[in-house]
Design a protein around this motif. Structure first.
Motif, PDB file in Angstrom:
ATOM      1  N   ARG A 105     -11.420  47.573  28.025  1.00  0.00           N
ATOM      2  CA  ARG A 105     -11.464  48.820  27.245  1.00  0.00           C
ATOM      3  C   ARG A 105     -12.051  50.077  27.882  1.00  0.00           C
ATOM      4  O   ARG A 105     -12.386  50.932  27.047  1.00  0.00           O
ATOM      5  CB  ARG A 105     -12.497  48.317  26.110  1.00  0.00           C
ATOM      6  N   GLY A 106     -11.748  50.105  29.067  1.00  0.00           N
ATOM      7  CA  GLY A 106     -12.400  51.142  29.950  1.00  0.00           C
ATOM      8  C   GLY A 106     -13.709  51.210  30.393  1.00  0.00           C
ATOM      9  O   GLY A 106     -13.925  52.586  31.000  1.00  0.00           O
ATOM     10  N   ALA A 107     -14.465  50.210  30.202  1.00  0.00           N
ATOM     11  CA  ALA A 107     -15.871  50.543  30.688  1.00  0.00           C
ATOM     12  C   ALA A 107     -15.955  50.428  32.250  1.00  0.00           C
ATOM     13  O   ALA A 107     -16.688  51.276  32.816  1.00  0.00           O
ATOM     14  CB  ALA A 107     -16.578  49.417  30.313  1.00  0.00           C
ATOM     15  N   GLY A 108     -15.185  49.656  32.868  1.00  0.00           N
ATOM     16  CA  GLY A 108     -14.977  49.809  34.358  1.00  0.00           C
ATOM     17  C   GLY A 108     -14.484  51.125  34.851  1.00  0.00           C
ATOM     18  O   GLY A 108     -15.257  51.537  35.913  1.00  0.00           O
ATOM     19  N   ARG A 109     -13.573  51.579  34.495  1.00  0.00           N
ATOM     20  CA  ARG A 109     -13.088  53.093  34.864  1.00  0.00           C
ATOM     21  C   ARG A 109     -14.288  53.978  34.578  1.00  0.00           C
ATOM     22  O   ARG A 109     -14.557  54.941  35.418  1.00  0.00           O
ATOM     23  CB  ARG A 109     -11.822  53.437  34.145  1.00  0.00           C
ATOM     24  N   ALA A 110     -14.912  53.968  33.344  1.00  0.00           N
ATOM     25  CA  ALA A 110     -15.814  54.864  33.007  1.00  0.00           C
ATOM     26  C   ALA A 110     -16.944  54.996  34.051  1.00  0.00           C
ATOM     27  O   ALA A 110     -17.447  55.874  34.459  1.00  0.00           O
ATOM     28  CB  ALA A 110     -16.273  54.906  31.576  1.00  0.00           C
ATOM     29  N   LEU A 111     -17.376  53.676  34.348  1.00  0.00           N
ATOM     30  CA  LEU A 111     -18.492  53.402  35.311  1.00  0.00           C
ATOM     31  C   LEU A 111     -18.208  53.807  36.765  1.00  0.00           C
ATOM     32  O   LEU A 111     -18.998  54.499  37.187  1.00  0.00           O
ATOM     33  CB  LEU A 111     -18.844  51.972  35.127  1.00  0.00           C
ATOM     34  N   ALA A 112     -16.837  53.547  37.085  1.00  0.00           N
ATOM     35  CA  ALA A 112     -16.576  54.178  38.346  1.00  0.00           C
ATOM     36  C   ALA A 112     -16.467  55.667  38.480  1.00  0.00           C
ATOM     37  O   ALA A 112     -16.957  56.174  39.525  1.00  0.00           O
ATOM     38  CB  ALA A 112     -15.183  53.328  38.715  1.00  0.00           C
ATOM     39  N   THR A 113     -15.845  56.256  37.501  1.00  0.00           N
ATOM     40  CA  THR A 113     -15.820  57.527  37.545  1.00  0.00           C
ATOM     41  C   THR A 113     -17.194  58.394  37.521  1.00  0.00           C
ATOM     42  O   THR A 113     -17.421  59.201  38.290  1.00  0.00           O
ATOM     43  CB  THR A 113     -14.907  58.085  36.290  1.00  0.00           C
ATOM     44  N   HIS A 114     -17.929  57.779  36.663  1.00  0.00           N
ATOM     45  CA  HIS A 114     -19.344  58.244  36.663  1.00  0.00           C
ATOM     46  C   HIS A 114     -20.129  57.972  38.146  1.00  0.00           C
ATOM     47  O   HIS A 114     -20.699  58.973  38.585  1.00  0.00           O
ATOM     48  CB  HIS A 114     -20.250  57.428  35.619  1.00  0.00           C
ATOM     49  N   LEU A 115     -19.954  56.922  38.602  1.00  0.00           N
ATOM     50  CA  LEU A 115     -21.036  56.588  39.932  1.00  0.00           C
ATOM     51  C   LEU A 115     -20.052  57.442  41.069  1.00  0.00           C
ATOM     52  O   LEU A 115     -20.965  57.758  41.913  1.00  0.00           O
ATOM     53  CB  LEU A 115     -20.983  55.241  40.145  1.00  0.00           C
ATOM     54  N   LEU A 116     -18.880  57.861  41.037  1.00  0.00           N
ATOM     55  CA  LEU A 116     -18.413  58.351  42.140  1.00  0.00           C
ATOM     56  C   LEU A 116     -18.734  59.811  41.970  1.00  0.00           C
ATOM     57  O   LEU A 116     -19.143  60.767  43.065  1.00  0.00           O
ATOM     58  CB  LEU A 116     -16.852  58.487  42.055  1.00  0.00           C
ATOM     59  N   ALA A 117     -19.059  60.549  40.878  1.00  0.00           N
ATOM     60  CA  ALA A 117     -19.411  61.957  40.702  1.00  0.00           C
ATOM     61  C   ALA A 117     -20.994  61.703  41.019  1.00  0.00           C
ATOM     62  O   ALA A 117     -21.423  62.686  41.764  1.00  0.00           O
ATOM     63  CB  ALA A 117     -19.060  62.204  39.201  1.00  0.00           C
ATOM     64  N   GLU A 118     -21.631  60.849  40.555  1.00  0.00           N
ATOM     65  CA  GLU A 118     -23.149  60.707  41.109  1.00  0.00           C
ATOM     66  C   GLU A 118     -23.205  60.607  42.463  1.00  0.00           C
ATOM     67  O   GLU A 118     -24.219  61.454  42.809  1.00  0.00           O
ATOM     68  CB  GLU A 118     -23.594  59.637  40.368  1.00  0.00           C
ATOM     69  N   ALA A 119     -22.472  59.952  42.986  1.00  0.00           N
ATOM     70  CA  ALA A 119     -22.472  59.781  44.547  1.00  0.00           C
ATOM     71  C   ALA A 119     -22.306  61.026  45.387  1.00  0.00           C
ATOM     72  O   ALA A 119     -23.186  61.565  46.260  1.00  0.00           O
ATOM     73  CB  ALA A 119     -21.571  58.808  45.073  1.00  0.00           C
ATOM     74  N   LYS A 120     -21.374  61.750  44.582  1.00  0.00           N
ATOM     75  CA  LYS A 120     -20.943  63.147  45.475  1.00  0.00           C
ATOM     76  C   LYS A 120     -22.063  63.731  45.042  1.00  0.00           C
ATOM     77  O   LYS A 120     -22.549  64.726  46.019  1.00  0.00           O
ATOM     78  CB  LYS A 120     -19.659  63.694  44.875  1.00  0.00           C
ATOM     79  N   ALA A 121     -22.558  64.017  43.805  1.00  0.00           N
ATOM     80  CA  ALA A 121     -23.543  64.922  43.457  1.00  0.00           C
ATOM     81  C   ALA A 121     -24.976  64.591  44.400  1.00  0.00           C
ATOM     82  O   ALA A 121     -25.899  65.478  44.532  1.00  0.00           O
ATOM     83  CB  ALA A 121     -24.123  64.816  41.919  1.00  0.00           C
ATOM     84  N   GLN A 122     -25.137  63.317  44.699  1.00  0.00           N
ATOM     85  CA  GLN A 122     -26.425  62.955  45.476  1.00  0.00           C
ATOM     86  C   GLN A 122     -26.038  62.971  46.975  1.00  0.00           C
ATOM     87  O   GLN A 122     -26.924  62.779  47.717  1.00  0.00           O
ATOM     88  CB  GLN A 122     -26.815  61.490  45.146  1.00  0.00           C
ATOM     89  N   GLY A 123     -25.271  63.950  47.446  1.00  0.00           N
ATOM     90  CA  GLY A 123     -24.873  63.983  48.809  1.00  0.00           C
ATOM     91  C   GLY A 123     -24.198  62.970  49.570  1.00  0.00           C
ATOM     92  O   GLY A 123     -23.897  63.387  50.700  1.00  0.00           O
ATOM     93  N   TYR A 124     -23.800  61.622  49.093  1.00  0.00           N
ATOM     94  CA  TYR A 124     -23.012  61.083  49.765  1.00  0.00           C
ATOM     95  C   TYR A 124     -21.392  61.588  50.082  1.00  0.00           C
ATOM     96  O   TYR A 124     -20.725  62.282  49.484  1.00  0.00           O
ATOM     97  CB  TYR A 124     -22.835  59.769  48.949  1.00  0.00           C
ATOM     98  N   ARG A 125     -20.872  61.252  51.269  1.00  0.00           N
ATOM     99  CA  ARG A 125     -19.734  61.762  51.821  1.00  0.00           C
ATOM    100  C   ARG A 125     -18.562  60.826  51.692  1.00  0.00           C
ATOM    101  O   ARG A 125     -17.542  61.204  51.617  1.00  0.00           O
ATOM    102  CB  ARG A 125     -20.032  62.260  53.239  1.00  0.00           C
TER     103      ARG A 125
END
Length: 161
Positions: free
Chosen positions: A91-111
């Motif tokens: 139902r899209g929960a995995g994709r929503a979590l993944a998209t969110h975490l990728l954005a969070e990781a980038k915002a937190q300075g991960y490369r």
């Protein structure tokens, strides 16, 4: 779907599907007999930023964490773990979590983000590759899958540029 940082009170809503997924021994290289207390320490560790996905009714349908994969000079590489309640899969929960975490990781300075042990038969491999992860290599026959026998563990990578 709402994605938000988890709080301690979310653990009782995460544990039932966490336990179900790990006990099935099909996708995580964690002991299927992990106790609830040990599981909470693994998933909700203070070293991790933990998130939950809630459906419109407020039901927690998935959870994910973000943490450094390495320390010191290599601490710019993130690691993450994802679980979606099997009753709410597709139902899209995995994709929503993944998209969110990728954005969070980038915002937190991960490369970059790396997954160290993705069971090659895990349906999420398709999700990760669709989001730009590549398989760097596979450790052959490293995982004793209860249905498929010995299968490989992928090491997957994505640059966060």
């Amino acid at each position: 779907m709402l994605i938000r940082e988890a709080v301690a009170a979310d653990w009782p809503r995460i544990w039932p599907f966490w336990h179900r997924i790990v006990a099935a021994a099909e996708t995580y290289a964690w002991d299927p007999d992990t106790s609830q207390e040990a599981a909470r320490e693994l998933w909700m560790s203070p070293a991790k930023r933990v998130y939950v996905a809630e459906d419109p009714t407020g039901t927690v349908v998935g959870s994910a964490y973000l943490t450094p994969n390495y320390g010191g000079p290599a601490s710019g590489v993130a690691n993450a773990g994802f679980m979606v309640d099997p009753d709410h899969a597709g139902r899209g929960a995995g994709r929503a979590l993944a998209t969110h975490l990728l954005a969070e990781a980038k915002a937190q300075g991960y490369r970059a983000m790396v997954f160290n042990a993705v069971v090659e038969t895990n349906p999420a491999v398709g999700l990760w590759t669709s989001l730009g992860f590549t398989i760097l290599g596979t450790v052959p026959e490293a995982y004793a899958h209860p249905r498929h026998g010995r299968v490989g563990l992928h090491i997957m990578y994505k640059a966060l540029d």
